[in-house]
Design an enzyme around this catalytic site. Structure first.
Site, PDB file in Angstrom:
ATOM      1  N   GLY A  48      24.208  -4.806  29.442  1.00  0.00           N
ATOM      2  CA  GLY A  48      24.625  -5.713  27.759  1.00  0.00           C
ATOM      3  C   GLY A  48      25.950  -4.920  27.787  1.00  0.00           C
ATOM      4  N   GLY A  76      29.203  -6.049  24.530  1.00  0.00           N
ATOM      5  CA  GLY A  76      28.699  -6.316  23.468  1.00  0.00           C
ATOM      6  C   GLY A  76      29.110  -5.072  22.248  1.00  0.00           C
ATOM      7  N   ASP A 132      28.129  -6.866  33.050  1.00  0.00           N
ATOM      8  CA  ASP A 132      27.647  -7.792  31.784  1.00  0.00           C
ATOM      9  C   ASP A 132      27.234  -9.096  32.510  1.00  0.00           C
ATOM     10  OD1 ASP A 132      27.260  -9.558  29.254  1.00  0.00           O
ATOM     11  OD2 ASP A 132      27.333  -7.621  28.256  1.00  0.00           O
ATOM     12  N   TYR A 164      11.968 -11.369  18.345  1.00  0.00           N
ATOM     13  CA  TYR A 164      12.433 -10.174  18.939  1.00  0.00           C
ATOM     14  C   TYR A 164      11.987  -8.624  18.908  1.00  0.00           C
ATOM     15  CZ  TYR A 164      16.481  -6.854  18.358  1.00  0.00           C
ATOM     16  OH  TYR A 164      17.411  -5.574  18.170  1.00  0.00           O
TER      17      TYR A 164
HETATM   18  P1  NAD Z   1      25.007  -7.960  21.016  1.00  0.00           P
HETATM   19  O1  NAD Z   1      24.365  -8.864  21.543  1.00  0.00           O
HETATM   20  O2  NAD Z   1      26.429  -7.594  21.179  1.00  0.00           O
HETATM   21  O3  NAD Z   1      25.143  -7.255  23.534  1.00  0.00           O
HETATM   22  C1  NAD Z   1      23.972  -7.767  23.973  1.00  0.00           C
HETATM   23  C2  NAD Z   1      25.023  -7.172  25.678  1.00  0.00           C
HETATM   24  O4  NAD Z   1      24.208  -8.406  26.704  1.00  0.00           O
HETATM   25  C3  NAD Z   1      26.743  -8.973  25.591  1.00  0.00           C
HETATM   26  O5  NAD Z   1      27.313  -8.725  26.233  1.00  0.00           O
HETATM   27  C4  NAD Z   1      25.348 -10.124  26.155  1.00  0.00           C
HETATM   28  O6  NAD Z   1      26.959 -10.881  27.190  1.00  0.00           O
HETATM   29  C5  NAD Z   1      24.275  -9.164  27.491  1.00  0.00           C
HETATM   30  N1  NAD Z   1      23.611 -10.044  27.909  1.00  0.00           N
HETATM   31  C6  NAD Z   1      22.979 -10.864  27.168  1.00  0.00           C
HETATM   32  N2  NAD Z   1      21.871 -11.640  28.252  1.00  0.00           N
HETATM   33  C7  NAD Z   1      22.005 -11.368  29.297  1.00  0.00           C
HETATM   34  C8  NAD Z   1      21.309 -10.688  30.413  1.00  0.00           C
HETATM   35  N3  NAD Z   1      20.354 -12.090  30.933  1.00  0.00           N
HETATM   36  N4  NAD Z   1      22.189 -10.316  31.092  1.00  0.00           N
HETATM   37  C9  NAD Z   1      22.975  -9.329  31.021  1.00  0.00           C
HETATM   38  N5  NAD Z   1      23.686  -9.153  29.901  1.00  0.00           N
HETATM   39  C10 NAD Z   1      23.335  -9.791  28.789  1.00  0.00           C
HETATM   40  O7  NAD Z   1      23.846  -6.300  21.533  1.00  0.00           O
HETATM   41  P2  NAD Z   1      24.630  -5.015  20.806  1.00  0.00           P
HETATM   42  O8  NAD Z   1      24.320  -5.174  19.635  1.00  0.00           O
HETATM   43  O9  NAD Z   1      25.217  -4.580  21.140  1.00  0.00           O
HETATM   44  O10 NAD Z   1      22.715  -4.387  21.150  1.00  0.00           O
HETATM   45  C11 NAD Z   1      22.492  -3.887  22.210  1.00  0.00           C
HETATM   46  C12 NAD Z   1      20.456  -3.461  22.383  1.00  0.00           C
HETATM   47  O11 NAD Z   1      20.400  -3.115  21.138  1.00  0.00           O
HETATM   48  C13 NAD Z   1      19.783  -4.736  21.900  1.00  0.00           C
HETATM   49  O12 NAD Z   1      19.428  -4.275  22.719  1.00  0.00           O
HETATM   50  C14 NAD Z   1      19.444  -4.770  20.852  1.00  0.00           C
HETATM   51  O13 NAD Z   1      17.979  -5.386  20.593  1.00  0.00           O
HETATM   52  C15 NAD Z   1      20.302  -3.539  20.314  1.00  0.00           C
HETATM   53  N6  NAD Z   1      20.121  -3.212  19.207  1.00  0.00           N
HETATM   54  C16 NAD Z   1      20.914  -3.148  17.652  1.00  0.00           C
HETATM   55  C17 NAD Z   1      21.237  -3.609  17.001  1.00  0.00           C
HETATM   56  C18 NAD Z   1      22.904  -4.172  16.566  1.00  0.00           C
HETATM   57  O14 NAD Z   1      22.394  -3.682  15.168  1.00  0.00           O
HETATM   58  N7  NAD Z   1      23.525  -4.267  17.512  1.00  0.00           N
HETATM   59  C19 NAD Z   1      20.506  -3.167  15.985  1.00  0.00           C
HETATM   60  C20 NAD Z   1      18.720  -2.358  16.993  1.00  0.00           C
HETATM   61  C21 NAD Z   1      19.034  -2.671  18.285  1.00  0.00           C
HETATM   62  C1  AKB Z   2      19.293  -7.602  14.131  1.00  0.00           C
HETATM   63  O1  AKB Z   2      19.255  -7.353  13.248  1.00  0.00           O
HETATM   64  O2  AKB Z   2      18.508  -8.836  15.446  1.00  0.00           O
HETATM   65  C2  AKB Z   2      20.134  -5.853  15.214  1.00  0.00           C
HETATM   66  C3  AKB Z   2      18.872  -5.462  14.734  1.00  0.00           C
HETATM   67  C4  AKB Z   2      17.608  -4.288  13.859  1.00  0.00           C
HETATM   68  O3  AKB Z   2      17.278  -4.556  15.695  1.00  0.00           O
HETATM   69  N1  AKB Z   2      20.778  -5.902  14.299  1.00  0.00           N
END
Ligand code: NAD
Ligand code: AKB
Length: 312
Positions: free
Chosen positions: A4, A7, A30, A136
């Site tokens: 990922g 992302g 990705d 989620y």
């Molecule tokens: P994002 O949605 O920005 O990025 C996710 C990436 O995963 C994307 O680039 C997408 O193309 C890729 N992806 C989706 N399906 C896929 C697959 N089948 N195979 C390979 N890649 C795939 O998410 P993010 O915000 O960068 O989050 C990354 C991690 O951090 C996640 O596990 C998310 O739950 C966790 N997280 C994020 C936040 C936040 O606020 N951003 C908060 C808590 C937890």
């Molecule tokens: C979401 O809103 O889904 C994420 C998270 C807090 O896990 N930013």
């Protein structure tokens, strides 16, 4: 290897890891074709394809995986079974690779979404009641239990943080409930107005991306003997409502206006904590955030002005 990697978090984590370990030692992966990505050390990888994961781990002699690919809260509510498949099965495959000693260390992010409506809202403790009501949240809570299981039963070195909502300017967020706190900065600079999908008094835990990346790397470099949590660490930095964020932005853009039109994401946010107690992360690996609300707003506005080519 980072999954990922294109992302919101991955794009910044890869850059930071490469500064530490060298470009050729960090493989980004990705869904996009390699031809569409300007990165010599990128491979296309759908994490549902377990054979391809194993092939890439072998081909690139991967020892550490940052498994970020997942479906976030708001998108996941629209397609719950797909979200469960993606968020759970890929984690289990990486945990199995670690059990078989094909990789030596695994990072996997959890979220404040593991908590639920019955959880105490303020200064939510590490082991507070956590009955998530989104797919989620359920997938993240279950993933935490699996990480703990593989650590306790097989000695797998898996580490995790419950990120709050992350705020960044380089890459847009991908379908979460906390995304308003990024969108608002783009709209403040581009149109001077923002219609918020959460109500003005919805307080949520948040963090500037620089702190989140530093936390991730510090946790991965921490002495394993000092880590008392193998589910996932609570982590705190900021807590604010849309109204408070608006006031903080108005310090720099006094004419900025906000209106409120809560949608389905309000019901998700209502089940999450407002602020987090992270005393165990502070004690175990000296966690301390650097960006307060004002520093975060200043950094967001300065960087986005340049990115969007907006006059000050
Ligand atoms: P994002 O949605 O920005 O990025 C996710 C990436 O995963 C994307 O680039 C997408 O193309 C890729 N992806 C989706 N399906 C896929 C697959 N089948 N195979 C390979 N890649 C795939 O998410 P993010 O915000 O960068 O989050 C990354 C991690 O951090 C996640 O596990 C998310 O739950 C966790 N997280 C994020 C936040 C936040 O606020 N951003 C908060 C808590 C937890
Ligand atoms: C979401 O809103 O889904 C994420 C998270 C807090 O896990 N930013």
């Amino acid at each position: 290897m980072v999954t990922g990697a294109l992302g919101q978090i991955g794009s910044e984590l890869v850059a930071s890891l490469r500064k530490i370990y060298g470009n050729h030692n960090v493989l980004s992966t990705d869904l996009k074709d390699a031809s569409e990505v300007d990165d010599e050390y990128y491979e296309k990888l759908d994490v549902n394809d377990t054979e391809r994961i194993s092939d890439l781990v072998q081909k690139h002699q991967i020892d550490t995986v940052y498994h970020l690919a997942a479906m976030l809260s708001a998108t996941a509510e629209k397609i719950p079974m797909k979200a469960w498949d993606l968020n759970m099965n890929s984690l289990l495959h990486f945990l199995e690779l670690a059990r078989e000693k094909k990789i030596s260390q695994l990072y996997w992010p959890s979220s404040i979404a593991i908590f639920g409506a019955d959880t105490p809202k303020n200064n939510t403790e590490q082991n507070a009641l956590a009955i998530p009501t989104t797919v989620y949240g359920i997938s993240k809570r279950s993933g935490e239990y699996w990480c703990n299981y593989y650590h306790k039963r097989y000695g797998v070195d898996v580490r995790s943080i419950r990120y709050p909502g992350l705020i960044s300017w380089k890459t847009l967020p991908g379908g979460g409930t906390t995304d308003y706190a990024v969108d608002i900065f783009y709209q403040a600079l581009e149109t001077g107005k923002y219609e918020c999908f959460l109500s003005e008094e919805t307080a949520l835990p948040m963090m500037y991306m620089n702190d989140a990346i530093r936390a991730t790397i510090e946790l991965m470099q921490a002495d394993p003997e000092k880590l008392s949590i193998r589910t996932s660490y609570n982590l705190n930095a900021l807590s604010f409502t849309p109204k408070q964020l608006t006031e903080a932005i108005q310090k720099y853009l006094p004419d900025f206006e906000i209106s409120y039109k809560p949608d389905f994401r309000q019901a998700i946010a209502d089940t999450w904590p407002a602020s987090i107690d992270d005393s165990i992360a502070q004690k175990d690996w000296n966690w301390k955030p650097e960006f307060d609300l004002d520093a975060m707003c200043k950094a967001m506005l300065e960087n986005l002005k340049i990115k969007l080519g907006v006059e000050s």
